[in-house]
Scaffold this motif. Structure first.
Motif, mmCIF file in Angstrom:
data_model
loop_
_atom_site.group_PDB
_atom_site.id
_atom_site.type_symbol
_atom_site.label_atom_id
_atom_site.label_comp_id
_atom_site.label_asym_id
_atom_site.label_seq_id
_atom_site.Cartn_x
_atom_site.Cartn_y
_atom_site.Cartn_z
ATOM 1 N N HIS A 151 0.811 -1.231 0.000
ATOM 2 C CA HIS A 151 0.000 0.000 0.000
ATOM 3 C C HIS A 151 0.841 1.276 0.000
ATOM 4 C CE1 HIS A 151 -3.403 -2.647 0.808
ATOM 5 N NE2 HIS A 151 -2.746 -3.131 1.837
ATOM 6 N N GLY A 152 2.162 1.163 -0.071
ATOM 7 C CA GLY A 152 3.012 2.350 -0.043
ATOM 8 C C GLY A 152 3.034 3.082 -1.374
ATOM 9 N N TYR A 153 3.258 4.385 -1.305
ATOM 10 C CA TYR A 153 3.431 5.219 -2.503
ATOM 11 C C TYR A 153 4.663 6.092 -2.294
ATOM 12 C CZ TYR A 153 2.859 8.785 -6.061
ATOM 13 O OH TYR A 153 3.096 9.633 -7.121
ATOM 14 N N THR A 164 6.643 1.917 -5.289
ATOM 15 C CA THR A 164 5.208 2.128 -5.097
ATOM 16 C C THR A 164 4.448 0.823 -5.289
ATOM 17 O OG1 THR A 164 5.276 4.464 -5.667
ATOM 18 C CG2 THR A 164 3.200 3.314 -6.099
ATOM 19 N N ALA A 165 3.429 0.597 -4.451
ATOM 20 C CA ALA A 165 2.697 -0.671 -4.483
ATOM 21 C C ALA A 165 1.630 -0.712 -5.573
ATOM 22 C CB ALA A 165 2.051 -0.924 -3.119
ATOM 23 N N LYS A 166 0.900 0.374 -5.769
ATOM 24 C CA LYS A 166 -0.313 0.337 -6.596
ATOM 25 C C LYS A 166 0.013 0.402 -8.083
ATOM 26 C CE LYS A 166 -4.886 2.505 -6.920
ATOM 27 N NZ LYS A 166 -5.766 3.562 -6.381
ATOM 28 N N ARG A 183 8.991 -5.979 -1.353
ATOM 29 C CA ARG A 183 7.797 -5.474 -0.663
ATOM 30 C C ARG A 183 7.364 -6.456 0.418
ATOM 31 N NH1 ARG A 183 5.746 -1.590 -2.837
ATOM 32 N NH2 ARG A 183 6.303 -2.296 -4.936
ATOM 33 N N VAL A 184 7.040 -5.923 1.595
ATOM 34 C CA VAL A 184 6.628 -6.755 2.729
ATOM 35 C C VAL A 184 5.322 -6.201 3.315
ATOM 36 C CG1 VAL A 184 8.998 -7.458 3.258
ATOM 37 C CG2 VAL A 184 8.041 -5.419 4.363
ATOM 38 N N PRO A 185 4.652 -6.962 4.196
ATOM 39 C CA PRO A 185 3.355 -6.517 4.730
ATOM 40 C C PRO A 185 3.462 -5.278 5.612
ATOM 41 C CG PRO A 185 3.670 -8.880 5.061
ATOM 42 C CD PRO A 185 4.988 -8.326 4.624
ATOM 43 N N VAL A 186 2.360 -4.536 5.657
ATOM 44 C CA VAL A 186 2.242 -3.385 6.549
ATOM 45 C C VAL A 186 1.073 -3.637 7.494
ATOM 46 C CG1 VAL A 186 0.620 -1.964 5.197
ATOM 47 C CG2 VAL A 186 2.385 -0.855 6.579
ATOM 48 N N ALA A 187 1.081 -2.965 8.626
ATOM 49 C CA ALA A 187 0.061 -3.189 9.659
ATOM 50 C C ALA A 187 -1.194 -2.366 9.368
ATOM 51 C CB ALA A 187 0.631 -2.832 11.028
ATOM 52 N N PRO A 227 5.105 7.043 7.544
ATOM 53 C CA PRO A 227 4.542 6.842 8.885
ATOM 54 C C PRO A 227 3.019 6.864 8.910
ATOM 55 C CG PRO A 227 6.401 8.326 8.977
ATOM 56 C CD PRO A 227 6.104 8.124 7.523
ATOM 57 N N VAL A 228 2.398 7.593 8.000
ATOM 58 C CA VAL A 228 0.982 7.420 7.657
ATOM 59 C C VAL A 228 0.960 7.260 6.148
ATOM 60 C CG1 VAL A 228 -1.338 8.404 7.645
ATOM 61 C CG2 VAL A 228 0.174 8.834 9.595
ATOM 62 N N LEU A 229 0.496 6.106 5.669
ATOM 63 C CA LEU A 229 0.541 5.836 4.236
ATOM 64 C C LEU A 229 -0.474 6.709 3.514
ATOM 65 C CD1 LEU A 229 1.767 3.282 5.702
ATOM 66 C CD2 LEU A 229 1.154 2.030 3.638
#
Length: 444
Positions: A151-153, A164-166, A183-187, A227-229
């Protein structure tokens, strides 16, 4: 005192006839790949209002994607940038330097988390800042791999597209991409299989396990996370996740990079969002809100890491342009003098209270999240299944636009409505914009 009346006014259809004429010209002259959320052409903007060429005044819940944090024509930004324009527009800092660049770097050293010795390098865009953070981390560690998150950009250049993920619209058809990106999981608490309470430690354990087994910590130059996606849906990583990942990076000699391009400069009610859990990143990338709308970005970090790149290895013709630097000093002056961190926290208080009341009426709202003036609602077809409802997000945005409130969508699934009002917006305008959103929810 704003130069534009701070009131919503809809006097034509949106877009109006003059905007439609300009849009026709645009379609014949501007590349089709450059999109627009709403094709109304701006004539003036200030405070919480955008005035278009037809005389409509829209409440601004977008801030040019978190750029005009201090408003689109803040007095200190205009004053300082205008004075610099009169002196000189450019010399190139790499040819003959100037004080403004140094002043911005000094301010960044003071404002960013941590009391260690810091240095900065200035660039033009967020993507440039992220690319240079990777260069610096690789030079310092003598490693190649870069770890990013679901979900990162991080931008639209070749390397930052890889980060970027998307896929759509950022990556589709533009490959091949830069190698050595993992790429790894995010919470993502709202969508974590075992629920938000377990999300932080479980996601961190998964991320660390994947890095350890699939990449090898000794091969990783940098771990980069927002820190906030932002574009991924205003996802706040569940508590405990960021500290665990930062600790893993520190224990393994990996440069921990906080991408604060969308979340920085008072946006979340703190100077930087990573401060919420006491994170002190090795490098921090900034842009967007840094200069009141003028193009500027930065990488700031530990002096020994920042100095790892050889002389001449960092820079760019326009990087740290003197007018943009003057704008940044004006923006920081405004943030300090008007306590925009406090204003961001007040915006959060108002918005979350109003949005929570709406969620009691409208089942389409599955989640309300974010901090400060970086707030979002995730829209779903069913609260039990959490099936994303991108159609509702698009319809809601269109309904708000028609009534003179500019809102933005985002999210990996396209189902998030995000709110990024300027921190100087009046509370009356903020509430009026929320009234329009509530009416639009009822209609949608």
């Amino acid at each position: 005192m704003s130069a534009i009346p701070q009131e919503r006014r809809v006097v034509t259809a949106i877009p109006g006839p003059k905007s439609q004429e300009l849009q026709a010209r645009r379609l014949s002259a501007v590349a089709g790949g450059v999109g627009s959320v709403l094709p109304v052409f701006t004539a003036r903007a200030d405070g919480g209002i955008i005035e278009d060429v037809d005389g409509n005044r829209l409440i601004d819940f977008g801030s040019g994607i978190a750029v005009t944090t201090v408003g689109a024509s803040a007095e200190a930004v205009v004053r300082r940038a205008s004075a610099q324009l009169a002196d000189f527009t450019h010399t190139c800092f790499m040819v003959t330097p100037y004080e403004g660049y140094v002043e911005v770097c000094e301010a960044l050293a003071e404002l960013t988390p941590g009391d260690h010795a810091k240095k900065s390098a200035l660039f033009n865009s967020g993507a440039e800042a992220v690319e240079n953070a990777v260069k610096i981390a690789r030079a310092y560690t003598k490693r190649q791999a870069v770890v990013v998150f679901d979900h990162g950009y991080h931008g639209r250049t070749n390397l930052t597209m890889a980060l970027t993920a998307k896929n759509m619209p950022y990556k589709n058809g533009f490959g091949p991409f830069a190698p050595e990106v993992y790429r790894v999981p995010v919470a993502y608490g709202y969508r974590w299989p075992t629920g938000p309470d377990n999300c932080g430690p479980e996601a961190a354990a998964q991320a660390v396990d994947q890095i350890t087994k699939q990449i090898g910590p000794d091969n990783v130059a940098a771990i980069i996370i927002e820190p906030v996606l932002g574009e991924g849906g205003f996802i706040e990583p569940a508590k405990g996740f960021l500290p665990a990942v930062a600790r893993f990076a520190r224990d393994n000699g990996i440069v921990f990079v906080a991408d604060e391009i969308q979340s920085g400069f008072c946006r979340t009610g703190q100077w930087f969002a990573c401060e919420d859990e006491g994170i002190v990143p090795d490098l921090i990338t900034t842009a967007k809100g840094i200069a009141g709308g003028l193009p500027l970005s930065a990488v700031t970090g530990r002096a020994e890491i920042m100095d790892a790149a050889h002389a001449g290895g960092l820079g760019g013709t326009y990087g740290g342009n003197p007018v943009a630097c003057a704008g940044a000093l004006g923006a920081i002056e405004t943030m300090r003098e008007q306590d925009l961190n406090g204003k961001a926290r007040r915006i959060e208080e108002v918005m979350k209270r109003r949005l929570s009341a709406m969620a009691e009426k409208f089942d389409v709202i599955g989640d309300i999240r974010g901090r400060g003036a970086m707030i979002a609602i995730e829209l779903v077809k069913d609260r039990a299944t959490k099936e994303p409802d991108a159609g509702a997000a698009g319809a809601l945005a269109r309904a708000c636009h028609a009534e003179g409130v500019l809102v933005l969508t985002c999210g990996t699934y396209g189902n998030v409505l995000r709110f990024l009002p300027p921190l100087v917006i009046g509370e009356d305008l903020l509430n009026e914009g929320l009234d329009v959103i509530e009416t639009a929810l009822a209609a949608v």
